[in-house]
Design a protein around this motif. Structure first.
Motif, PDB file in Angstrom:
ATOM      1  N   LYS A   7       0.907  -1.108   0.158  1.00  0.00           N
ATOM      2  CA  LYS A   7       0.059   0.022  -0.024  1.00  0.00           C
ATOM      3  C   LYS A   7       1.019   1.162  -0.071  1.00  0.00           C
ATOM      4  N   GLN A   8       0.877   1.921  -0.985  1.00  0.00           N
ATOM      5  CA  GLN A   8       1.703   3.307  -1.121  1.00  0.00           C
ATOM      6  C   GLN A   8       0.901   4.370  -0.241  1.00  0.00           C
ATOM      7  N   LEU A   9       1.608   4.957   0.558  1.00  0.00           N
ATOM      8  CA  LEU A   9       0.859   5.977   1.284  1.00  0.00           C
ATOM      9  C   LEU A   9       1.779   7.480   1.160  1.00  0.00           C
ATOM     10  N   SER A  10       1.047   8.432   1.319  1.00  0.00           N
ATOM     11  CA  SER A  10       1.533  10.032   1.348  1.00  0.00           C
ATOM     12  C   SER A  10       1.845  10.190   2.913  1.00  0.00           C
ATOM     13  N   PRO A  11       2.857  11.001   3.183  1.00  0.00           N
ATOM     14  CA  PRO A  11       2.836  11.247   4.784  1.00  0.00           C
ATOM     15  C   PRO A  11       1.642  11.779   5.315  1.00  0.00           C
ATOM     16  N   ALA A  12       1.012  12.401   4.895  1.00  0.00           N
ATOM     17  CA  ALA A  12      -0.445  12.829   5.517  1.00  0.00           C
ATOM     18  C   ALA A  12      -1.113  11.630   5.789  1.00  0.00           C
ATOM     19  N   GLU A  13      -1.207  10.493   5.085  1.00  0.00           N
ATOM     20  CA  GLU A  13      -1.932   9.382   5.362  1.00  0.00           C
ATOM     21  C   GLU A  13      -1.364   8.344   6.230  1.00  0.00           C
ATOM     22  N   LEU A  14      -0.177   8.652   6.783  1.00  0.00           N
ATOM     23  CA  LEU A  14       0.594   7.605   7.767  1.00  0.00           C
ATOM     24  C   LEU A  14       0.004   7.680   9.009  1.00  0.00           C
ATOM     25  N   LEU A  15      -0.211   8.943   9.617  1.00  0.00           N
ATOM     26  CA  LEU A  15      -1.117   8.873  10.794  1.00  0.00           C
ATOM     27  C   LEU A  15      -2.405   8.037  10.952  1.00  0.00           C
ATOM     28  N   ALA A  16      -3.138   8.282   9.868  1.00  0.00           N
ATOM     29  CA  ALA A  16      -4.595   7.891  10.017  1.00  0.00           C
ATOM     30  C   ALA A  16      -4.446   6.385   9.654  1.00  0.00           C
ATOM     31  N   MET A  57       2.131  -4.031   3.862  1.00  0.00           N
ATOM     32  CA  MET A  57       2.967  -3.244   3.854  1.00  0.00           C
ATOM     33  C   MET A  57       2.736  -1.929   3.437  1.00  0.00           C
ATOM     34  N   TRP A  58       3.046  -0.649   4.071  1.00  0.00           N
ATOM     35  CA  TRP A  58       3.088   0.548   3.679  1.00  0.00           C
ATOM     36  C   TRP A  58       4.304   0.775   3.103  1.00  0.00           C
ATOM     37  N   ALA A  59       4.374   1.622   1.910  1.00  0.00           N
ATOM     38  CA  ALA A  59       5.637   2.364   1.459  1.00  0.00           C
ATOM     39  C   ALA A  59       5.492   3.666   1.502  1.00  0.00           C
ATOM     40  N   VAL A  60       6.281   4.592   1.690  1.00  0.00           N
ATOM     41  CA  VAL A  60       6.317   6.053   1.831  1.00  0.00           C
ATOM     42  C   VAL A  60       7.622   6.426   1.148  1.00  0.00           C
ATOM     43  N   ALA A  61       7.432   6.853  -0.357  1.00  0.00           N
ATOM     44  CA  ALA A  61       8.678   7.328  -1.097  1.00  0.00           C
ATOM     45  C   ALA A  61       8.936   8.771  -1.248  1.00  0.00           C
ATOM     46  N   GLY A  62      10.340   8.928  -1.314  1.00  0.00           N
ATOM     47  CA  GLY A  62      10.404  10.387  -1.752  1.00  0.00           C
ATOM     48  C   GLY A  62      10.653  11.518  -0.689  1.00  0.00           C
ATOM     49  N   GLN A  63      10.733  10.940   0.579  1.00  0.00           N
ATOM     50  CA  GLN A  63      10.514  11.846   1.909  1.00  0.00           C
ATOM     51  C   GLN A  63      11.770  11.385   2.876  1.00  0.00           C
ATOM     52  N   ARG A  64      12.275  12.486   3.179  1.00  0.00           N
ATOM     53  CA  ARG A  64      13.426  12.382   4.328  1.00  0.00           C
ATOM     54  C   ARG A  64      12.869  12.964   5.475  1.00  0.00           C
ATOM     55  N   PRO A  67       6.364  12.203   9.591  1.00  0.00           N
ATOM     56  CA  PRO A  67       5.669  12.407  11.065  1.00  0.00           C
ATOM     57  C   PRO A  67       6.020  11.175  11.872  1.00  0.00           C
ATOM     58  N   SER A  68       6.382  11.190  13.137  1.00  0.00           N
ATOM     59  CA  SER A  68       6.574  10.078  14.062  1.00  0.00           C
ATOM     60  C   SER A  68       5.174   9.188  14.176  1.00  0.00           C
ATOM     61  N   GLY A  93       8.398  14.929  15.806  1.00  0.00           N
ATOM     62  CA  GLY A  93       7.392  14.568  16.642  1.00  0.00           C
ATOM     63  C   GLY A  93       7.834  13.245  17.677  1.00  0.00           C
ATOM     64  N   HIS A  94       8.895  12.964  17.350  1.00  0.00           N
ATOM     65  CA  HIS A  94       9.359  11.664  18.204  1.00  0.00           C
ATOM     66  C   HIS A  94       9.413  12.099  19.366  1.00  0.00           C
ATOM     67  N   PRO A  95       8.952  11.366  20.542  1.00  0.00           N
ATOM     68  CA  PRO A  95       9.014  11.384  21.748  1.00  0.00           C
ATOM     69  C   PRO A  95      10.508  11.107  22.457  1.00  0.00           C
TER      70      PRO A  95
END
Length: 489
Positions: A7-16, A57-64, A67-68, A93-95
């Motif tokens: 499943k390809q995700l954007s950073p905005a979709e990760l937390l959800a 599996m989630w994959a988020v590409a192209g981001q350095r 969100p934690s 936001g990593h604790p």
């Protein structure tokens, strides 16, 4: 990835997605980063969904910068910190944004696979601010007595009461994942066997399964059955050693000697069957390097060992001085075990009924009469009893395999295509072991990610030490059966 649902995700979709996984009762297994040749980094998250054998599996590409997810899925804390240290990513936001693998004075570290490490993040870990004259501060290690692996433990305590405990590992991090890069996939099993000696078979098996899924090859039935036999033999000697070592910490010297004698007997059986006490040099992608001949001798020897074990276990259960030190020691609550990612006998002793052999069958485990024992107490005694039950179950499985073993080939051609990838797993003696394998354009290994069980259980262990006492610490640590090599990989 073969064997998973991607499943390809954007950073905005990760937390959800993380919140949806948590509320569904699913569990993240591990996360890692890699950079395909000539491309930007990609972060992969592997999770298990209830009642589904496939991993997601989630994959988020192209981001350095991502969100934690640690505030939602706490077990990710170490994985994100590892990626910050070794691959130079940032998790906003990593604790706990301080180094995990690197020391505070380390320079930028390069970990291969196309990603440059970012060096230290925010200096030394923060210890609780306690302004009291009677609180003692004890840094212990990294050089410890006997032949113990290197680690530094910081205790804040009053008298015998431990207020706070912080472990620092990774003093001998070996860069094992980078060692795979550029290697022929057929030779990678040799490296996998050397990640952690006492988990040689589990690591090699998970690696081979990953390469086989990348190649789409079918392992012969005899090889699958023999892999189960070898995996259970590894479980036997590890658990027998565990019982002897636990007796050492409770000062039950006769119990220690008897447990380690049983361990030695099991290792001698391994050597007679395979030529290696640690079961090395047998597995290869596609099956086995050579056929094994257990004959009748192994079944008879295992039955003799089982009878000795039963008598030994009965004596341990009758040793009140031993049990008194284990009961209520180092309690790991079920919720904490789940949130922090405990695995293997540790999670099963805290009420989590999970086992990769049953829930996500591999090798020849499908259809075998596997008994999984889970207890609720979560203390050192529960962890001992779970392992005792697993020893009994391993004897049953070994005899079942010997009874059903049929003649046939033990190896099939297994050559992954360029740019293929695969996920492999095994339920080792200490818990879940995962390998994610990526093949480069040249057909060689481009990235191998290792998830070892001790990396998970060390994350959970400190929660059993806070608010405990110094006299029980060694017993508690021994009851987890941890290794440093699983982290210093």
């Amino acid at each position: 990835m073969i064997g998973t649902r991607d499943k390809q995700l954007s950073p905005a979709e990760l937390l959800a997605s993380a919140e949806a996984l948590r509320t569904s009762g699913g569990r993240l297994q591990f996360a890692y980063a890699w950079a395909p040749a000539g491309t930007s980094p990609e972060v992969r998250y592997v999770s298990a969904i209830p009642n589904q054998q496939e991993f997601q599996m989630w994959a988020v590409a192209g981001q350095r910068e991502l969100p934690s997810l640690t505030p939602v899925l706490p077990l990710l804390g170490w994985y994100e910190r590892e990626m910050m240290d070794l691959q130079g990513l940032t998790f906003v936001g990593h604790p706990e944004p301080y180094p995990l693998v690197l020391r505070p004075d380390d320079s930028t570290h390069i970990n291969g696979n196309g990603l440059n490490g970012g060096g230290p993040t925010n200096g030394r870990p923060h210890l609780p601010d306690i302004d009291a004259a009677d609180v003692q501060h004890l840094p212990f290690g990294p050089i410890r007595a006997d032949v113990l692996e290197s680690a530094e433990f910081t205790f804040l305590y009053v008298g015998e009461h431990i207020i706070h405990y912080h472990p620092r590992l990774f003093f001998k991090h070996r860069g094992m994942e980078a060692r795979f890069e550029g290697t022929d996939p057929q030779h990678g099993a040799i490296i996998a066997e050397r990640v952690s000696a006492v988990g040689s078979l589990a690591h090699s098996l998970a690696y081979c399964e990953a390469v086989e899924r990348a190649a789409g090859c079918d392992v012969p039935q005899r090889a699958k059955a023999l892999r189960v036999l070898l995996a259970e033999l590894e479980r036997l000697y590890n658990h027998l050693h565990y019982l002897g070592h636990l007796c050492h910490t409770t000062t039950l010297k006769v119990g220690e000697a008897q447990g380690k004698l049983l361990e030695e007997t099991a290792k001698q059986l391994n050597a007679r069957l395979t030529g290696s006490r640690f079961l090395r040099g047998v597995l290869t992608p596609g099956g086995l390097r050579r056929d094994l001949d257990p004959g009748k001798w192994l079944g008879n020897a295992l039955e003799n060992l089982r009878e000795e074990f039963v008598a030994y276990a009965d004596r341990l259960e009758a040793s009140e001085s031993h049990l008194d030190r284990l009961i209520t020691t180092g309690i790991l609550p079920e919720r904490v075990a789940f949130d922090q990612g405990a695995t293997g006998p540790i999670e099963r002793a805290s009420g989590l009924d999970r086992d990769l052999r049953r829930d996500h069958p591999y090798a020849g485990y499908a259809g075998l009469p596997l008994t999984v024992t889970a207890l609720k107490e979560g203390d050192a005694y529960a962890r001992e009893r779970v392992r005792m039950a697993e020893v009994e179950a391993s004897f049953v499985l070994c005899q079942r395999i010997l009874l059903l073993l049929e003649p046939g080939p033990v190896h099939a051609d297994c050559r992954p295509a360029p740019l293929a990838e695969g996920l492999g797993w095994a339920e080792g003696p200490r818990g879940s072991t995962f390998y994610a394998v990526h093949i480069g354009a040249d057909g060689r290994l481009a990235r191998v990610k290792i998830k070892s069980p001790s990396f998970s259980n060390w994350r959970a262990f400190p929660f059993t030490v806070h608010d405990s006492n110094m006299m029980d610490y060694a017993i508690n640590e021994a009851s987890f059966g941890l290794t440093m090599a699983g982290c210093d990989r």
